[in-house]
Design an enzyme around this catalytic site. Structure first.
Site, PDB file in Angstrom:
ATOM      1  N   ASP A  91       7.833  -5.951   0.390  1.00  0.00           N
ATOM      2  CA  ASP A  91       8.999  -6.832   0.530  1.00  0.00           C
ATOM      3  C   ASP A  91      10.049  -6.413  -0.499  1.00  0.00           C
ATOM      4  OD1 ASP A  91       6.862  -8.990  -1.199  1.00  0.00           O
ATOM      5  OD2 ASP A  91       8.775  -8.346  -2.059  1.00  0.00           O
ATOM      6  N   HIS A 106       3.887   1.548  -2.117  1.00  0.00           N
ATOM      7  CA  HIS A 106       3.355   1.433  -0.742  1.00  0.00           C
ATOM      8  C   HIS A 106       4.472   1.370   0.277  1.00  0.00           C
ATOM      9  CE1 HIS A 106      -0.732  -0.273  -2.290  1.00  0.00           C
ATOM     10  NE2 HIS A 106      -0.602   1.020  -2.488  1.00  0.00           N
ATOM     11  N   CYS A 117      10.412  14.175  11.597  1.00  0.00           N
ATOM     12  CA  CYS A 117      11.202  15.014  10.673  1.00  0.00           C
ATOM     13  C   CYS A 117      11.264  14.471   9.254  1.00  0.00           C
ATOM     14  CB  CYS A 117      12.633  15.172  11.235  1.00  0.00           C
ATOM     15  SG  CYS A 117      13.689  13.711  11.024  1.00  0.00           S
TER      16      CYS A 117
HETATM   17  N1  APR Z   1       0.210 -16.423  -8.289  1.00  0.00           N
HETATM   18  C1  APR Z   1      -0.481 -15.410  -8.861  1.00  0.00           C
HETATM   19  N2  APR Z   1      -1.466 -14.719  -8.243  1.00  0.00           N
HETATM   20  C2  APR Z   1      -1.747 -15.086  -6.975  1.00  0.00           C
HETATM   21  C3  APR Z   1      -1.088 -16.144  -6.298  1.00  0.00           C
HETATM   22  C4  APR Z   1      -0.070 -16.818  -7.019  1.00  0.00           C
HETATM   23  N3  APR Z   1       0.624 -17.848  -6.468  1.00  0.00           N
HETATM   24  N4  APR Z   1      -1.635 -16.269  -5.053  1.00  0.00           N
HETATM   25  C5  APR Z   1      -2.586 -15.324  -4.949  1.00  0.00           C
HETATM   26  N5  APR Z   1      -2.679 -14.611  -6.098  1.00  0.00           N
HETATM   27  C6  APR Z   1      -3.572 -13.497  -6.422  1.00  0.00           C
HETATM   28  C7  APR Z   1      -4.918 -13.581  -5.753  1.00  0.00           C
HETATM   29  O1  APR Z   1      -5.836 -14.286  -6.598  1.00  0.00           O
HETATM   30  C8  APR Z   1      -5.304 -12.100  -5.647  1.00  0.00           C
HETATM   31  O2  APR Z   1      -6.014 -11.674  -6.805  1.00  0.00           O
HETATM   32  O3  APR Z   1      -2.956 -12.335  -5.914  1.00  0.00           O
HETATM   33  C9  APR Z   1      -3.956 -11.375  -5.591  1.00  0.00           C
HETATM   34  C10 APR Z   1      -3.646 -10.822  -4.216  1.00  0.00           C
HETATM   35  O4  APR Z   1      -4.603  -9.821  -3.953  1.00  0.00           O
HETATM   36  P1  APR Z   1      -4.516  -9.046  -2.551  1.00  0.00           P
HETATM   37  O5  APR Z   1      -4.347 -10.045  -1.454  1.00  0.00           O
HETATM   38  O6  APR Z   1      -5.670  -8.101  -2.523  1.00  0.00           O
HETATM   39  O7  APR Z   1      -3.138  -8.244  -2.623  1.00  0.00           O
HETATM   40  P2  APR Z   1      -2.864  -6.890  -3.413  1.00  0.00           P
HETATM   41  O8  APR Z   1      -3.723  -6.824  -4.642  1.00  0.00           O
HETATM   42  O9  APR Z   1      -1.391  -6.792  -3.595  1.00  0.00           O
HETATM   43  O10 APR Z   1      -3.355  -5.770  -2.357  1.00  0.00           O
HETATM   44  C11 APR Z   1      -3.127  -4.426  -2.723  1.00  0.00           C
HETATM   45  O11 APR Z   1      -3.928  -3.716  -0.555  1.00  0.00           O
HETATM   46  O12 APR Z   1      -3.984  -4.085   1.709  1.00  0.00           O
HETATM   47  C12 APR Z   1      -3.415  -3.305   0.718  1.00  0.00           C
HETATM   48  O13 APR Z   1      -1.360  -2.250   0.848  1.00  0.00           O
HETATM   49  C13 APR Z   1      -1.922  -3.508   0.701  1.00  0.00           C
HETATM   50  O14 APR Z   1      -0.448  -3.497  -1.211  1.00  0.00           O
HETATM   51  C14 APR Z   1      -1.648  -4.064  -0.687  1.00  0.00           C
HETATM   52  C15 APR Z   1      -2.855  -3.613  -1.490  1.00  0.00           C
END
Ligand code: APR
Length: 231
Positions: A91, A106, A117
């Site tokens: 985003d 990402h 291309c």
């Molecule tokens: N404030 C802080 N942390 C939060 C909140 C919040 N309001 N809500 C959720 N979280 C935390 C969760 O506890 C979790 O540890 O954010 C984390 C989100 O983890 P994921 O869903 O695994 O997301 P992310 O770590 O960004 O994933 C990494 O995986 O699927 C691929 O490409 C995708 O960029 C992504 C990558």
């Protein structure tokens, strides 16, 4: 001056209404990665993949930056040293909150990429299957998002920043996806002080010198104020 390198994940955008991936109601609870987030998925069913990203692009277009995004921009503007934001998020909420030079490892939902291309252009809100490339006209437009099995962007620059980091912060990421999950060990090896700000302990929490638990919109502004108070 003290250089700060920050890694963010889906958790920083959760309170802006964008889903995370691995929370109980996350995207990977609703879709299978192998159906929507791999090059093979795109080759097998481009319509499903384009629909998945069209829906996420529409959600992201409606989302607003929250206090955490805004606090990081404030840190960039007021910290005497360099503040580098590396995000796993696709985003544009860091930029909407005022951050600059954000490294999207990402990729970005707002960008389109030609699979033929390599040309990039601003993605239309709704990408068609066989979206024509404005440069080579091939019907090969795809979301400019790094899929599983593909190489993340800006890695050489990111490792250079980590080698120079004196403070490394990880915000809103579960620490389950590499190479981002290994950034804390790179920063620690470079002598940085590492801090994790997350809703709950992550898979890599033990590697941080300090951990703050809570919602990003609450704990990130407090962390930024603590840093700026010491300037
Ligand atoms: N404030 C802080 N942390 C939060 C909140 C919040 N309001 N809500 C959720 N979280 C935390 C969760 O506890 C979790 O540890 O954010 C984390 C989100 O983890 P994921 O869903 O695994 O997301 P992310 O770590 O960004 O994933 C990494 O995986 O699927 C691929 O490409 C995708 O960029 C992504 C990558």
């Amino acid at each position: 001056m003290t250089k700060i390198v920050i890694l963010t994940g889906a958790g920083i955008s959760a309170e802006s209404g964008l889903g995370t991936f691995r929370d109980d109601d996350g995207l990977w609870a609703k879709y299978r990665i192998e159906d929507v987030a791999t090059p093979e998925a795109f080759a097998r069913n481009p319509e499903l993949v384009q629909d998945f990203y069209n829906q996420r692009r529409a959600n992201a277009a409606d989302a607003k930056p929250n206090a955490a995004h805004i606090a990081l921009a404030r840190l960039q503007q007021n910290w005497p040293g360099e503040v580098v934001i590396v995000t796993q998020n696709v985003d544009a909420l860091h930029e909407a909150g005022g951050a600059v030079d954000v490294l999207h490892m990402h990729g970005e939902l707002a960008q389109a990429l030609c699979a033929a291309c390599g040309h990039r252009w601003p993605a239309p809100e709704v990408m068609q299957t066989n979206e024509p490339c404005p440069a080579c006209q091939a019907p090969s437009g795809r979301p400019d998002v790094v899929w599983f099995g593909e190489i993340p962007y800006h890695m050489a620059r990111i490792y250079e920043h980590l080698a120079e980091a004196e403070i490394f912060a990880s915000i809103g990421t579960s620490g389950q996806v590499y190479p981002a999950a290994a950034f804390v060990s790179e920063a620690n090896a470079a002598g940085a002080t590492s801090i994790e700000l997350n809703l709950e302990p992550s898979d890599i929490s033990r590697q941080f010198a300090e951990r703050r638990l809570g919602r990003a919109s609450q704990i990130v502004p407090i962390w930024v104020e603590d840093l700026l108070a010491g300037v």
